[in-house]
Write a protein that holds these residues in place. Structure first.
Motif, mmCIF file in Angstrom:
data_model
loop_
_atom_site.group_PDB
_atom_site.id
_atom_site.type_symbol
_atom_site.label_atom_id
_atom_site.label_comp_id
_atom_site.label_asym_id
_atom_site.label_seq_id
_atom_site.Cartn_x
_atom_site.Cartn_y
_atom_site.Cartn_z
ATOM 1 N N GLU A 98 57.829 48.472 32.134
ATOM 2 C CA GLU A 98 59.202 48.336 31.646
ATOM 3 C C GLU A 98 59.472 46.923 31.144
ATOM 4 O O GLU A 98 60.215 46.726 30.192
ATOM 5 C CB GLU A 98 60.212 48.697 32.738
ATOM 6 N N LYS A 99 58.863 45.944 31.799
ATOM 7 C CA LYS A 99 59.070 44.543 31.408
ATOM 8 C C LYS A 99 58.151 44.137 30.254
ATOM 9 O O LYS A 99 58.185 43.001 29.811
ATOM 10 C CB LYS A 99 58.801 43.624 32.593
ATOM 11 N N THR A 100 57.321 45.077 29.791
ATOM 12 C CA THR A 100 56.327 44.845 28.732
ATOM 13 C C THR A 100 55.441 43.643 29.038
ATOM 14 O O THR A 100 55.203 42.782 28.190
ATOM 15 C CB THR A 100 56.965 44.714 27.330
ATOM 16 N N GLU A 101 54.956 43.604 30.271
ATOM 17 C CA GLU A 101 54.032 42.559 30.694
ATOM 18 C C GLU A 101 52.603 43.084 30.627
ATOM 19 O O GLU A 101 52.364 44.278 30.804
ATOM 20 C CB GLU A 101 54.350 42.112 32.129
ATOM 21 N N ASN A 102 51.670 42.182 30.381
ATOM 22 C CA ASN A 102 50.255 42.533 30.341
ATOM 23 C C ASN A 102 49.598 42.185 31.671
ATOM 24 O O ASN A 102 50.032 41.274 32.368
ATOM 25 C CB ASN A 102 49.540 41.765 29.220
ATOM 26 N N ILE A 103 48.542 42.901 31.979
ATOM 27 C CA ILE A 103 47.741 42.625 33.169
ATOM 28 C C ILE A 103 46.301 42.438 32.703
ATOM 29 O O ILE A 103 45.808 43.211 31.877
ATOM 30 C CB ILE A 103 47.786 43.800 34.161
ATOM 31 N N MET A 104 45.645 41.449 33.254
ATOM 32 C CA MET A 104 44.229 41.229 32.944
ATOM 33 C C MET A 104 43.463 41.117 34.249
ATOM 34 O O MET A 104 43.857 40.365 35.145
ATOM 35 C CB MET A 104 44.031 39.945 32.136
ATOM 36 N N PHE A 105 42.390 41.888 34.355
ATOM 37 C CA PHE A 105 41.461 41.752 35.473
ATOM 38 C C PHE A 105 40.240 41.021 34.949
ATOM 39 O O PHE A 105 39.582 41.496 34.026
ATOM 40 C CB PHE A 105 41.053 43.124 36.028
ATOM 41 N N ILE A 106 39.956 39.877 35.536
ATOM 42 C CA ILE A 106 38.822 39.065 35.119
ATOM 43 C C ILE A 106 37.904 38.901 36.317
ATOM 44 O O ILE A 106 38.360 38.569 37.418
ATOM 45 C CB ILE A 106 39.291 37.691 34.600
ATOM 46 N N GLY A 107 36.629 39.131 36.118
ATOM 47 C CA GLY A 107 35.675 38.964 37.208
ATOM 48 C C GLY A 107 34.300 39.430 36.793
ATOM 49 O O GLY A 107 34.109 39.998 35.713
ATOM 50 N N ASN A 108 33.362 39.209 37.673
ATOM 51 C CA ASN A 108 31.984 39.622 37.419
ATOM 52 C C ASN A 108 31.869 41.142 37.414
ATOM 53 O O ASN A 108 32.726 41.857 37.944
ATOM 54 C CB ASN A 108 31.056 39.026 38.482
ATOM 55 N N SER A 109 30.772 41.597 36.868
ATOM 56 C CA SER A 109 30.476 43.026 36.860
ATOM 57 C C SER A 109 30.360 43.530 38.300
ATOM 58 O O SER A 109 29.820 42.854 39.171
ATOM 59 C CB SER A 109 29.159 43.260 36.109
ATOM 60 N N GLY A 110 30.941 44.712 38.541
ATOM 61 C CA GLY A 110 30.834 45.314 39.869
ATOM 62 C C GLY A 110 31.907 44.884 40.853
ATOM 63 O O GLY A 110 31.816 45.190 42.044
ATOM 64 N N THR A 111 32.938 44.197 40.380
ATOM 65 C CA THR A 111 33.985 43.742 41.299
ATOM 66 C C THR A 111 35.187 44.685 41.367
ATOM 67 O O THR A 111 36.145 44.408 42.085
ATOM 68 C CB THR A 111 34.467 42.323 40.919
ATOM 69 N N GLY A 112 35.154 45.781 40.624
ATOM 70 C CA GLY A 112 36.200 46.786 40.736
ATOM 71 C C GLY A 112 37.296 46.727 39.685
ATOM 72 O O GLY A 112 38.349 47.341 39.853
ATOM 73 N N LYS A 113 37.053 46.022 38.598
ATOM 74 C CA LYS A 113 38.074 45.917 37.553
ATOM 75 C C LYS A 113 38.397 47.287 36.951
ATOM 76 O O LYS A 113 39.573 47.625 36.774
ATOM 77 C CB LYS A 113 37.613 44.952 36.452
ATOM 78 N N THR A 114 37.375 48.062 36.660
ATOM 79 C CA THR A 114 37.589 49.398 36.089
ATOM 80 C C THR A 114 38.292 50.294 37.099
ATOM 81 O O THR A 114 39.227 51.022 36.750
ATOM 82 C CB THR A 114 36.251 50.011 35.643
ATOM 83 N N ILE A 166 44.951 50.799 28.328
ATOM 84 C CA ILE A 166 43.981 50.116 29.186
ATOM 85 C C ILE A 166 42.737 49.861 28.350
ATOM 86 O O ILE A 166 42.126 50.801 27.834
ATOM 87 C CB ILE A 166 43.628 50.975 30.417
ATOM 88 N N LEU A 167 42.396 48.598 28.188
ATOM 89 C CA LEU A 167 41.177 48.199 27.481
ATOM 90 C C LEU A 167 40.183 47.711 28.513
ATOM 91 O O LEU A 167 40.428 46.713 29.194
ATOM 92 C CB LEU A 167 41.455 47.085 26.472
ATOM 93 N N ASP A 168 39.077 48.398 28.625
ATOM 94 C CA ASP A 168 38.061 48.056 29.617
ATOM 95 C C ASP A 168 36.827 47.498 28.912
ATOM 96 O O ASP A 168 36.586 47.778 27.736
ATOM 97 C CB ASP A 168 37.694 49.316 30.415
#
Length: 195
Positions: A98-114, A166-168
């Protein structure tokens, strides 16, 4: 004509499949317990509304095209103690959309971002939002194909109508220059829209 036949006919005509399926059971229960007519009608309508809500959620989840089904309950927060669990649970309320905010998950492979992306996407579906899940490589390929077939505006309209994208795997697979430029243009168009 029998009452049952008419009830089923009207329920079908009015597109009330759940009422058509459960009315006999609820009517029997109401008669046994001497439930007032209004409560009987309320019970029937509640069943229909609950089923429609469940169908809409299932439809939104299917349309999102998640690669797998993940939930926040399934996530091993203990494996990444630095992860802010209260913040993620707050994000699950979907106020950021609703607030039109973005979220970014940054981390190494295998850390659960997906996993977290899918889980938050599913929560958005449960809250009534439309969601699309894309890998960066897949959307770039789709954009290049759409450009060559002169249907890029159609894809852009679809992109802009969706509440949550969602862009993975951004930065995981090298993108072609053209694909990266198209992806950047699409992200910029979404940003200009204010979402």
């Amino acid at each position: 004509m029998s009452t049952s036949f008419l009830l089923e006919t009207y329920a079908k005509r009015l597109r009330l499949p759940t009422i058509k399926r459960v009315y006999k059971e609820i009517a029997h229960d109401a008669a046994e317990r001497q439930i007032p007519y209004e409560e009987f009608l309320l019970a029937l309508l509640e069943q229909e509304v609950q089923q429609r809500d469940a169908n809409q959620i299932a439809s939104r989840i299917k349309h999102a095209k998640f690669p797998s089904m993940k939930t926040l309950d399934q996530f091993e927060f203990s494996a990444i103690p630095s992860l802010n669990k209260p913040k993620l649970l707050q994000l699950a309320r979907c106020e950021y959309i609703e607030k039109t905010e973005n979220i970014m998950f940054i981390g190494n492979s295998g850390t659960g971002k997906t996993h977290l992306s899918i889980a938050l996407g599913k929560e958005a579906c449960h809250h009534g939002y439309s969601v699309q899940f894309w890998t960066a490589a897949k959307i770039c390929n789709e954009l290049m194909e759409a450009q060559s077939q002169k249907r890029i505006l159609q894809l852009e309209r679809q992109w802009l109508k969706t509440d949550l994208i969602i862009l993975d795997e951004v930065g995981f697979v090298p993108l072609s220059r053209t694909g990266a430029e198209l992806l950047f243009q699409f992200c910029a168009a979404r940003y200009e829209k204010g979402s």
